[in-house]
Design an enzyme around this catalytic site. Structure first.
Site, PDB file in Angstrom:
ATOM      1  N   SER A  23       0.831  -1.215   0.000  1.00 51.80           N
ATOM      2  CA  SER A  23       0.000   0.000   0.000  1.00 51.80           C
ATOM      3  C   SER A  23       0.860   1.257   0.000  1.00 51.80           C
ATOM      4  CB  SER A  23      -0.886   0.026   1.253  1.00 51.80           C
ATOM      5  OG  SER A  23      -1.882  -0.943   1.148  1.00 51.80           O
ATOM      6  N   ARG A 139     -14.001  -6.482 -10.798  1.00 53.95           N
ATOM      7  CA  ARG A 139     -14.145  -5.861  -9.463  1.00 53.95           C
ATOM      8  C   ARG A 139     -14.947  -4.555  -9.536  1.00 53.95           C
ATOM      9  NH1 ARG A 139      -8.503  -6.249  -6.511  1.00 53.95           N
ATOM     10  NH2 ARG A 139      -9.789  -5.576  -4.754  1.00 53.95           N
ATOM     11  N   SER A 182     -13.340   1.894   3.170  1.00 54.41           N
ATOM     12  CA  SER A 182     -12.380   1.457   2.148  1.00 54.41           C
ATOM     13  C   SER A 182     -11.312   2.520   1.936  1.00 54.41           C
ATOM     14  CB  SER A 182     -13.110   1.191   0.829  1.00 54.41           C
ATOM     15  OG  SER A 182     -12.192   1.247  -0.247  1.00 54.41           O
ATOM     16  N   ASP A 330      -7.058  -7.773   4.802  1.00 51.58           N
ATOM     17  CA  ASP A 330      -6.286  -8.650   3.913  1.00 51.58           C
ATOM     18  C   ASP A 330      -5.728  -9.875   4.636  1.00 51.58           C
ATOM     19  OD1 ASP A 330      -6.782  -6.939   1.814  1.00 51.58           O
ATOM     20  OD2 ASP A 330      -4.891  -5.853   2.000  1.00 51.58           O
ATOM     21  N   ARG A 361     -13.336 -13.945  -1.565  1.00 48.43           N
ATOM     22  CA  ARG A 361     -12.498 -14.534  -0.511  1.00 48.43           C
ATOM     23  C   ARG A 361     -13.299 -15.201   0.593  1.00 48.43           C
ATOM     24  NH1 ARG A 361      -7.595 -10.181   0.026  1.00 48.43           N
ATOM     25  NH2 ARG A 361      -6.510 -10.837  -1.866  1.00 48.43           N
TER      26      ARG A 361
HETATM   27  C1  S3P Z   1      -5.764  -1.140   0.104  1.00 50.20           C
HETATM   28  C2  S3P Z   1      -6.990  -1.100   0.695  1.00 50.20           C
HETATM   29  C3  S3P Z   1      -7.813  -2.299   0.952  1.00 50.20           C
HETATM   30  C4  S3P Z   1      -6.978  -3.561   0.847  1.00 50.20           C
HETATM   31  C5  S3P Z   1      -6.088  -3.573  -0.373  1.00 50.20           C
HETATM   32  C6  S3P Z   1      -5.135  -2.391  -0.335  1.00 50.20           C
HETATM   33  C7  S3P Z   1      -5.025   0.127  -0.123  1.00 50.20           C
HETATM   34  O1  S3P Z   1      -8.829  -2.370  -0.031  1.00 50.20           O
HETATM   35  O2  S3P Z   1      -7.812  -4.691   0.844  1.00 50.20           O
HETATM   36  O3  S3P Z   1      -5.331  -4.763  -0.450  1.00 50.20           O
HETATM   37  O4  S3P Z   1      -3.809   0.087  -0.366  1.00 50.20           O
HETATM   38  O5  S3P Z   1      -5.661   1.185  -0.033  1.00 50.20           O
HETATM   39  P1  S3P Z   1     -10.271  -1.647   0.158  1.00 50.20           P
HETATM   40  O6  S3P Z   1     -10.040  -0.186   0.144  1.00 50.20           O
HETATM   41  O7  S3P Z   1     -11.070  -2.106  -1.035  1.00 50.20           O
HETATM   42  O8  S3P Z   1     -10.807  -2.172   1.453  1.00 50.20           O
END
Ligand code: S3P
Length: 444
Positions: A23, A139, A182, A330, A361
């Site tokens: 991230s 997605r 999110s 995750d 998942r």
């Molecule tokens: C992430 C946010 C999460 C996570 C993804 C990485 C990010 O997703 O599951 O692997 O780097 O902002 P969501 O924002 O869809 O929850």
């Protein structure tokens, strides 16, 4: 590619250095590309997803060079001047590869790339098309299209899915109450707000990872947070060097292995411990796991430390719900494996968005862990694991093109009586190409 995994002959011992956070790596490249000036990014991820982001910004005219395999030098004038499409770099399925103008930018398998970059591209003075591979094209993108449209963006999609055709517009700020916690949606709207007229406020039901807020602030943005609300005003970013910590989501596979492989005792060094990401540590503590944080420090505005983990015989199940969920979203697949080695029930609720990840998942995890011998049942928004179970193994598992499922089944193989075959093991390259090599370091 099929990978066979069996119980290690000796306990896992020693120490490993966990590779770069996915991230933070995405954000480091994106934000430095729109910041003015030169910077060095150290410990950049070798995962395919982060390379999708890197190639995309090269195609958008940013001067990005590797000084060595983990160190980048970025020079940016603070604005994007597209040069070419990056679509040669990764697969996409856009209309049999016949592209209309403007050229498409491929995001590969990476949801973070597509959702965050949309917020930047929506406010440019040029048009663009974002494509993804087969999984990413399934997605949901309405979650970003809706709020961006409220800001004045012009984005068309195929029924809420990629490819996304973005016509660059002048945007205006909004106050948005998100139903989802999110970080991808939040970051998309903040990145749009950074170049919009007026103030943009994003409010989420519980706090999702806050790397965007921390890094934007570090680079000089006018951004303020209060609880689950964040407000940004148009501002210029000024480049700064960034050091990226290790990824706690990658460390999670080792944390679980250390707790369940008999006799294990090892240290996972340089792991990011941002409180919006460290839900797995709290869950392990609730389950009675033997885990210790050492050498706590701050690196480029993020909490970092080393984690000592030891085999724990008497783990107990727990409930994981509500505000826990975005802090370990995750990690839930590998937490299901951990729960199979804990006494009693582990209940995971309020995690329905797990169905929108690289695979569904919930359904895929339950199906494959059941094959291995885990007592797990599906809920609409989570799952229940009943332990402790001796895993029989002796089966082939399918990873459904999902890196985190492949790695979770590998960990299950370490405590199964018979070997487990993990089909699609090559998907581990999406976030963690070093995964197996690090296991061999501990099993020596
Ligand atoms: C992430 C946010 C999460 C996570 C993804 C990485 C990010 O997703 O599951 O692997 O780097 O902002 P969501 O924002 O869809 O929850």
């Amino acid at each position: 590619m099929i990978k066979s995994v069996k119980k290690p002959e000796s306990p896992l011992k020693g120490e490993i250095i966990i590779p770069s956070d996915k991230s933070i790596s995405h954000r480091a490249v994106m934000f430095s590309s729109i910041a003015r000036g030169d910077c060095i990014i150290r410990n950049f991820s070798s995962g395919a997803d982060c390379h999708s982001t890197l190639n995309l910004f090269k195609a958008l005219g940013v001067d990005i060079q590797f000084l060595d395999d983990k160190t980048l030098k970025i020079h940016s004038a603070g604005k994007l001047i597209p040069t070419k499409s990056n679509n040669l770099y990764s697969g996409n399925i856009y209309h049999n590869n016949i592209y209309p103008y403007p050229c498409p930018y491929s995001c590969g398998n990476s949801g973070t790339t597509m959702r965050l970059v949309s917020g930047i591209l929506a406010r440019q003075n040029f048009d663009s098309v974002l494509t993804g591979d087969e999984s990413l094209s399934k997605r949901p993108m309405k979650r970003i299209i809706e709020p961006l449209t409220l800001m004045g963006a012009d984005i068309s999609s195929v029924d809420g899915h990629a490819p996304l055709t973005i016509k660059g517009q002048k945007l205006h700020g909004i106050t948005y109450h998100s139903k989802l916690a999110s970080a991808q949606v939040k970051s998309c709207i903040l990145l749009a707000g950074l170049g919009a007229e007026g103030e943009t406020t994003f409010i989420e039901p519980s706090l999702s990872r806050n790397h965007t807020e921390l890094m934007l602030k570090y680079l000089g943005a006018d951004i303020k947070t209060e609880g689950n609300s964040v407000t940004i005003r148009p501002s210029e970013l000024i480049a700064e060097d960034i050091d990226i910590a290790g990824d706690i989501s990658s460390a999670a596979f080792f944390i679980v292995s250390g707790l369940i492989v008999e006799g294990s005792d090892f240290v996972i060094k340089n792991t990011g411990l941002n409180p919006t990401r460290s839900g797995i540590i709290d869950v392990v503590n609730r389950m009675g796991g033997d885990i210790e944080i050492l050498n706590k420090r701050i690196v480029s505005g993020e909490d970092v430390g080393d984690i000592r983990v030891r085999y724990t015989e008497n783990l107990k199940g727990c409930v994981i719900e509500g505000e826990d969920i975005p802090r370990l979203i995750d990690e839930l697949p590998v937490i299901a494996v951990l729960a199979s080695q804990a006494d009693g029930e582990t209940i995971v609720k309020n995690a329905g968005d797990l169905r929108n990840k690289e695979s569904d998942r919930i359904t895929c995890l339950v199906k494959e862990l059941t094959k291995i011998g885990v007592n797990i049942s599906e809920l609409e928004d989570g799952f229940i694991v009943r332990g402790k179970t001796k895993l029989k193994g002796g089966v082939e598992t399918e990873s459904f093109h999902d890196h985190r499922l492949a790695m979770s089944f590998y960990v299950a193989g370490l405590v199964s009586e018979k070997e487990i075959a993990v089909n699609g093991f090559e998907w581990t390259k999406i976030s963690f190409p070093e995964f197996e090599e690090l296991f061999t370091q501990l099993a020596l």
